[in-house]
Write an enzyme that holds these catalytic residues in place. Structure first.
Site, mmCIF file in Angstrom:
data_model
loop_
_atom_site.group_PDB
_atom_site.id
_atom_site.type_symbol
_atom_site.label_atom_id
_atom_site.label_comp_id
_atom_site.label_asym_id
_atom_site.label_seq_id
_atom_site.Cartn_x
_atom_site.Cartn_y
_atom_site.Cartn_z
ATOM 1 N N LYS A 104 93.534 3.519 41.991
ATOM 2 C CA LYS A 104 94.247 4.784 41.878
ATOM 3 C C LYS A 104 94.672 5.353 43.237
ATOM 4 C CE LYS A 104 91.382 8.564 42.940
ATOM 5 N NZ LYS A 104 90.384 7.897 43.688
ATOM 6 N N LYS A 147 87.929 -7.113 38.794
ATOM 7 C CA LYS A 147 87.522 -5.760 38.412
ATOM 8 C C LYS A 147 86.812 -5.777 37.059
ATOM 9 C CE LYS A 147 87.933 -1.262 39.071
ATOM 10 N NZ LYS A 147 87.246 -0.601 40.146
ATOM 11 N N LYS A 175 90.703 3.653 49.885
ATOM 12 C CA LYS A 175 91.142 5.003 50.304
ATOM 13 C C LYS A 175 91.721 4.940 51.711
ATOM 14 C CE LYS A 175 87.518 7.185 47.584
ATOM 15 N NZ LYS A 175 88.307 7.166 46.339
ATOM 16 N N GLY A 198 86.388 10.359 41.137
ATOM 17 C CA GLY A 198 85.582 10.382 39.922
ATOM 18 C C GLY A 198 84.868 11.706 39.701
ATOM 19 N N ASN A 199 84.359 12.307 40.791
ATOM 20 C CA ASN A 199 83.548 13.531 40.635
ATOM 21 C C ASN A 199 84.351 14.735 40.148
ATOM 22 O OD1 ASN A 199 84.910 13.807 43.128
ATOM 23 N ND2 ASN A 199 83.276 15.078 43.984
HETATM 24 P P1 ADP Z 1 86.095 8.264 44.032
HETATM 25 O O1 ADP Z 1 85.454 7.997 42.709
HETATM 26 O O2 ADP Z 1 85.856 9.657 44.526
HETATM 27 O O3 ADP Z 1 87.537 7.890 44.090
HETATM 28 P P2 ADP Z 1 84.368 6.204 45.204
HETATM 29 O O4 ADP Z 1 83.121 6.620 44.527
HETATM 30 O O5 ADP Z 1 85.018 4.970 44.795
HETATM 31 O O6 ADP Z 1 85.416 7.397 45.153
HETATM 32 O O7 ADP Z 1 84.179 6.150 46.788
HETATM 33 C C1 ADP Z 1 83.500 7.189 47.495
HETATM 34 C C2 ADP Z 1 82.199 6.623 48.029
HETATM 35 O O8 ADP Z 1 82.474 5.677 49.062
HETATM 36 C C3 ADP Z 1 81.279 7.588 48.705
HETATM 37 O O9 ADP Z 1 80.449 8.245 47.778
HETATM 38 C C4 ADP Z 1 80.475 6.690 49.671
HETATM 39 O O10 ADP Z 1 79.189 6.425 49.172
HETATM 40 C C5 ADP Z 1 81.251 5.376 49.711
HETATM 41 N N1 ADP Z 1 81.519 4.834 51.043
HETATM 42 C C6 ADP Z 1 81.566 3.499 51.306
HETATM 43 N N2 ADP Z 1 81.859 3.261 52.591
HETATM 44 C C7 ADP Z 1 82.030 4.482 53.163
HETATM 45 C C8 ADP Z 1 82.370 4.890 54.505
HETATM 46 N N3 ADP Z 1 82.595 4.011 55.473
HETATM 47 N N4 ADP Z 1 82.469 6.229 54.751
HETATM 48 C C9 ADP Z 1 82.256 7.131 53.760
HETATM 49 N N5 ADP Z 1 81.923 6.791 52.472
HETATM 50 C C10 ADP Z 1 81.820 5.488 52.177
HETATM 51 MG MG MG Z 2 83.127 7.452 42.537
#
Ligand code: ADP
Ligand code: MG
Length: 320
Positions: free
Chosen positions: A221, A134, A283, A14-15
């Site tokens: 995704k 979702k 992920k 997302g970022n």
């Molecule tokens: P993106 O939008 O980048 O695809 P998300 O925002 O869905 O990703 O997921 C990333 C987030 O997951 C991080 O900002 C963190 O706060 C969270 N997170 C949850 N569990 C964990 C973990 N075990 N280790 C690292 N981050 C984690």
């Molecule tokens: Mg995110």
């Protein structure tokens, strides 16, 4: 400088597109994509072939609202979710094509960027279709929600007591096959940088085993990116996000960064619930699947550390 010719599938979080606290203007999103393009161009400059995928959560949320507002204000018939997904793949792909191509031209790199509108086949018997989870689109009052449900009896809503209101929930089925996989691989082999499977792809089912039809669902995704990476035989699958690695005991005093783990070890932590559902969970699962299906390495890292991560100096590395 061309030293590598590995194929990397890069999943942008997302970022890469929209930051916390931003409204989501086109200019904001485009500036973020310009920043992201610097990191991507660094990889291309090192000779890597790239297929880029990305999320679309906030973007499709806005698109659904635009369709909703269009219906209310101008009586424009709203489009279904699969079509809204295609719209977001188009505009996000446009931003990446423009910003990344500019960055490459600036550096004198003669490579082109192309977006493929990508459909992802899901199983119509996926258990997710019986259990939508979702949340999508806007919040409704109970009265509004009931009115919508009269017109669309198949819609499922859940109440969000904290934020106050009802929200539609849709299924999140497992991606099976990336319909456009051969076209994507052919474009890579022809030297293109390819943007594909945006937002997890447009979910389709195949009725009677052949007749494709878009469905109202959302595919994760990272899981779709993994299917793509495995199907096109990528050397490495790289998930970029806003945290520097996957952690066990995340957020607790004894949290521990995972630097190098086997898929088996990662699966053990996954099953113990160390990675939150809907964020780090998919992920890590996607990374495990990539390695289990024969991939050399999957990496989870922070966007700005991608070059170090590829050199083994940052991020979480999941290996066979
Ligand atoms: P993106 O939008 O980048 O695809 P998300 O925002 O869905 O990703 O997921 C990333 C987030 O997951 C991080 O900002 C963190 O706060 C969270 N997170 C949850 N569990 C964990 C973990 N075990 N280790 C690292 N981050 C984690
Ligand atoms: Mg995110």
């Amino acid at each position: 400088m061309t030293t590598q010719s590995e194929l990397l599938v890069i999943a942008l979080g997302g970022n890469a597109l929209r930051r916390k606290g931003q409204k989501g203007t086109f200019q904001e999103q485009y500036s973020n994509v310009e920043e992201t393009s610097v990191y991507l161009a660094d990889l291309i400059n090192r000779g890597y072939k790239l297929v880029i995928t990305h999320g679309n959560g906030p973007q499709i949320g806005d698109t659904l609202l635009r369709h909703d507002a269009g219906a209310k204000i101008y009586n424009i018939p709203p489009f279904p979710m699969d079509v809204c997904g295609a719209e977001t793949q188009g505009f996000i792909g446009y931003m990446i094509q423009q910003a990344l191509r500019n960055e490459l031209k600036k550096r004198g790199i003669d490579k082109y960027v192309i977006t493929v509108v990508t459909r992802v086949i899901v199983d119509e018997n996926d258990p997710a279709f019986k259990n939508p989870t979702k949340p999508v689109g806007q919040f409704y009052s109970r009265e509004e929600m009931e009115k919508i449900r009269q017109q669309n009896p198949e819609y499922v809503f859940v109440e969000d007591k904290i934020r106050g209101g009802w929200r539609r929930v849709v299924p999140s089925p497992d991606p099976k096959i990336i319909a456009e996989r051969y076209a994507i691989r052919t474009l890579v082999d022809a030297g293109f940088i390819v943007v594909a499977s945006g937002g997890g792809g447009i979910p389709i089912i195949e009725e009677q085993g052949w007749h494709a039809k878009g469905v109202e669902a959302v595919i994760d995704k990272d899981l779709a990116g993994q299917r793509l990476a495995s199907l096109i035989n990528a050397d490495r699958f790289i998930i970029l996000t806003d945290v520097d690695a996957a952690y066990i005991n995340y957020g607790k005093p004894d949290q521990q960064k995972l630097e190098r783990v086997t898929a088996t070890e990662a699966r053990r932590y996954y099953e113990k619930g160390h990675f939150a559902a809907g964020s780090m969970g998919p992920k890590v699962l996607a990374a495990i699947r990539f390695v289990e299906e024969g991939g050399k390495e999957a990496i989870i890292a922070e966007l700005s550390q991608v070059t170090q991560a590829i050199e083994g100096k940052a991020g979480t590395h999941i290996i066979p």
